[in-house]
Write an enzyme that holds these catalytic residues in place. Structure first.
Site, short mmCIF file in Angstrom:
data_model
loop_
_atom_site.label_atom_id
_atom_site.label_comp_id
_atom_site.label_asym_id
_atom_site.label_seq_id
_atom_site.Cartn_x
_atom_site.Cartn_y
_atom_site.Cartn_z
N SER A 59 -7.99 -12.97 5.52
CA SER A 59 -7.18 -11.85 5.08
C SER A 59 -7.74 -10.48 5.48
O SER A 59 -7.13 -9.46 5.20
CB SER A 59 -7.01 -11.89 3.55
OG SER A 59 -8.26 -11.78 2.92
N LYS A 81 -6.40 -8.51 -5.98
CA LYS A 81 -6.71 -7.46 -5.00
C LYS A 81 -6.07 -6.14 -5.38
O LYS A 81 -6.68 -5.06 -5.22
CB LYS A 81 -6.23 -7.90 -3.61
CG LYS A 81 -7.01 -9.07 -3.03
CD LYS A 81 -6.43 -9.53 -1.70
CE LYS A 81 -7.22 -10.70 -1.13
NZ LYS A 81 -6.66 -11.20 0.14
#
Length: 804
Positions: free
Chosen positions: A680, A723
């Protein structure tokens, strides 16, 4: 007819009895302790010791009786003797004089007064009939007395000596064992004939009951005689064994009784009796006797048939979860839905949940709340560091010091066969030379198999299908696939700052104040101080470290509280934290940090929740080599290679004149002691390299996460909620995400989404437009102008340490 003489009829003090009816012509001792009764005694002394005794219709155990609780017919009596004192109560001897019909009650405080008339007895028949009734009453009364245990000759003589018909009926009714209502009905009859006939009927029934009891008693006596003989013989055997040194701690009789009372299935009971037979046949000097006794003790202690019968109340369950856990709305919703299924399907097999989340977010306490909501026992077994299969399934009894496994031990502690059983830290199981404990759990956590769970020590099947298993884990990555497949996964994410503030204010602060012997009037911690502790002294997904900081503040305040010169309450504000907790440990204000070209903020997932990480890149003369540092995993290294290839192939127009083969690029991810891996960080590395070679800095308030392909497609990733919480906590204001991650924002708290601006992209050129301000004319060709983005599931965000 009797002459009762001068008897009072107005304002007679009333003595309510407890489950007793007093008849005329009888003398009874009564214990008086209630205030209403002692008030009546005191007034009776003023009324020449006349008192009216009335039975209650119903016994009011929680309050003093009132006139509404009493019958309207009682017995007018004289107090013959009274002993005692008001503090301990009185023992009163009363003599019944006449039946009394109450016309009205008067209550004065606790005192009850009655007014009415004496009820006169009527014969209602001729002398011959009266004599016949008297004779029959005496005969049946004598027969009943003969059936009663003990010496009843004096009572028989007394009954035979009674010549007055009314006195005979009153005495028989007084001492006949009858319910209160039936005795009251006899008292209310003034006609002798009716009263005598009713008494005869009741006496005949009582006689038949006593005859049946007498016959049963004789049969039992004969049987007990045989049992007593066996008991004497067994006692003699026990004495002989004791003399020979063969008598153990518990005799065979005790074990046999325990086995019968344990509610074991037939096959288990058969095994238990076989072991008991072996125990009887060997002496105490045999080393095996101790093993057999321990085994029988375990068999008898397990809850084979004992279960909690509490009904599931979804409203109560929801109230308990809301009271004990703030936030976690999606988690609580899943739990309530699970309980609703259990309520609808009565025969549903035991449920198996796994709560996955960072430390300190309340996984263990959620299990305790579920147990409280279900009204079941809560049992916890910690599996962290367990590396031996025997810890789960026990050791075979052939080994010295063998013990049952943790599952059976937990069921023994629970004392019921349907507890809430928590398997804590299931992701920390390890495999050792003693086998794989996670494989041993496969049978335990399989609803199709655990109804015949076999523990090596127990060696008989035990039914675990009614147990509500709850496992906890910080990460799913280390849980074997077959084991994870047997459990329903409920994800718990970290708390936001506002949620932590609420938890601290309403739960942690009161708890720590109490644990340190303080009160809310002695210490006050302001919200600014709590928020400072949350943002600058802790960095966690849960609230465990925050609780330690609050404890330190309370501990530091105790000295001030004990100082007599200190003004209370002691107020702890933001400015006081430096002296108590030291310098600030963390700083999340990344917006003020310098961000030169080549430095980009990324977002990562960790077992502790979300986090931010910086991708730093540097340019130097060389031969076109790419250097990667920061303890990166293979996937992350591949993302850096893809990012460099994409920059070289797609940014020729923007970096005209730049010679890649004459320069080396160094990419570093700080916190080098922590392993990092995952795809990611792809667009973050791509943006960092593009920023480096074009000399364009990236806004430090901008963060990004997403996988990138060699064709420039931006792919979705996992851990979006964690996140985004980390980005919000760090002061980020804009976030770039893959367009396919847009549905994942539904799980992000509203307070986080309100403060962040989201850019959803499908291609790498869109990332550069947002991050570096590029337009189509500065790019050689629009990236992926025609090719659609490939579809694949988002990355789970797994890995060791930081997962980018």
């Amino acid at each position: 007819m009797k002459d009762y003489g001068a008897t009072p009829t107005l304002h007679i003090p009333v003595l309510p009895t407890r489950n007793t009816v007093v008849f005329p012509d009888t003398t009874l001792p009564l214990l008086v302790g209630r205030k209403v009764s002692m008030e009546a005694l005191a007034r009776a002394r003023e009324k020449d010791n006349w008192i009216l005794i009335i039975a209650p219709k119903t016994e009011a155990a929680d309050r003093e009786p009132t006139s509404r609780d009493l019958y309207t017919v009682g017995t007018l009596a004289k107090i013959e003797n009274s002993e005692g004192d008001p503090s301990l109560g009185f023992r009163v001897l009363v003599r019944g004089v006449a039946r009394f019909k109450v016309d009205s009650f008067t209550e004065s405080g606790r005192l009850i007064l009655a007014s009415g008339d004496v009820l006169r007895d009527e014969r209602g028949t001729g002398t011959e009939t009266v004599d016949a009734l008297v004779e029959n009453l005496k005969q049946i009364a004598s027969e009943i007395l003969k059936l009663l245990p003990g010496d009843t000759h004096r009572a028989e003589d007394f009954i035979k000596s009674l010549d007055d018909p009314e006195t005979l009926t009153n005495v028989c009714a007084q001492y006949l064992d009858l319910p209160i209502a039936e005795k009251q009905s006899i008292l209310e009859l003034t006609n002798f004939k009716d009263r005598a006939l009713l008494l005869l009927d009741l006496l005949v029934k009582r006689k038949e009951e006593l005859k049946v009891q007498h016959e049963i008693g004789e049969k039992l006596s004969n049987k007990m005689g045989k049992l007593q003989r066996e008991s004497i013989l067994r006692e003699q055997m026990r004495t002989i064994r004791e003399e020979l040194g063969e008598e153990g701690e518990a005799g065979e009789k005790d074990y046999r009784q325990k086995i019968d009372e344990a509610g074991m299935p037939d096959e288990v009971k058969k095994v238990a009796l076989e072991q008991l037979k072996r125990l009887e046949s060997i002496g105490n000097q045999s080393p095996e006797s101790h093993v057999i006794r321990n085994y029988l003790d375990l068999l008898c202690a397990l809850p084979w048939s004992k279960a909690s019968t509490s009904a599931i109340d979804l409203t109560v369950a929801r109230e308990i979860l809301d009271k004990e856990h703030f936030g976690l709305d999606e988690v609580k919703k899943r739990i309530i839905q699970h309980l609703a299924v259990m309520k609808l399907k009565k025969g549903k097999k035991g449920s198996i949940l796994v709560l996955v989340g960072p430390p300190g977010v309340g996984k263990t306490s959620l299990g305790q709340s579920i147990a409280k909501a279900l009204g079941r026992k809560f049992v916890r077994a910690s599996l962290g560091g367990v590396r031996d299969e025997a810890e789960i399934r026990g050791h075979r009894r052939t080994y010295v010091g063998a013990l049952p496994g943790r599952i059976i031990e937990g069921m023994k502690r629970a004392g019921e066969n349907n507890p809430v059983f928590m398997l804590d830290e299931i992701d920390k199981l390890t495999r050792g030379w003693g086998g794989d404990p996670s494989s041993a759990l496969l049978e335990t956590l399989d609803p199709e198999q655990n109804h015949t769970f076999m523990d090596h020590y127990l060696d008989v099947p035990f039914d675990l299908s009614n147990v509500f298993f709850i496992a906890t884990a910080n990460s799913m990555e280390t849980i074997p696939g077959p084991l994870l497949d047997r459990m329903e996964i409920i994800q718990l994410s970290g708390y936001t700052h506002n949620e932590k503030l609420h938890i601290a204010r309403n739960h942690l602060v009161p708890k720590q104040i109490e644990e340190h012997g303080l009160t809310a009037k002695q210490i006050e911690i302001t919200e600014n101080a709590l928020m400072k502790m949350i943002s600058s002294y802790t960095r966690e997904a849960g609230v465990r470290d925050l609780q330690r900081r609050i404890a330190a503040v309370c501990r530091a305040s105790t000295e001030k509280v004990l100082n007599p010169l200190t003004k209370l309450p002691v107020v702890i504000d933001e400015k006081d934290l430096g002296d108590i907790l030291g310098r600030e440990k963390f700083s999340f204000d990344v917006a003020e940090m310098l961000a030169p070209a080549g430095v980009v903020t990324g977002l990562a997932w960790t077992p502790l929740g979300g986090d931010i990480l910086f991708i730093e890149s540097s340019l130097m003369p060389g031969s076109g080599k790419l250097t990667l540092t920061g303890q990166l995993g293979d996937v992350m290294k591949e993302s850096a290679q893809i990012a460099l290839s994409l920059v070289r192939s797609q940014l020729a127009a923007a970096v005209a004149g730049y010679e890649f083969e004459k320069n080396d690029i160094h990419v570093h991810v700080p916190a080098g002691a922590i392993p990092k891996d995952g795809p990611s960080a792809g667009i973050t590395m791509f943006t960092a390299l593009a920023s480096l070679v074009t000399r364009r800095p990236v806004n430090p308030k901008l963060a990004m996460t997403g996988e990138i392909t060699l064709r420039g497609a931006v792919m979705p990733v996992g851990g979006i909620k964690e996140k985004m919480i980390a980005a919000h906590r760090a002061g980020i204001r804009e976030v770039i995400l893959a367009r396919k991650n847009e549905p994942d924002l539904r799980d992000v708290p509203d307070e986080v989404k309100q403060d962040l601006k989201f850019h959803f992209v499908d291609r790498a050129d869109e990332v550069l437009k947002v991050a570096l301000g590029f337009n189509e004319y500065q790019l050689r060709v629009p990236l992926l102008s025609a090719a659609p983005a490939p579809t694949s599931p988002p990355a789970s965000g797994g890995g060791t340490g930081l997962s980018s």
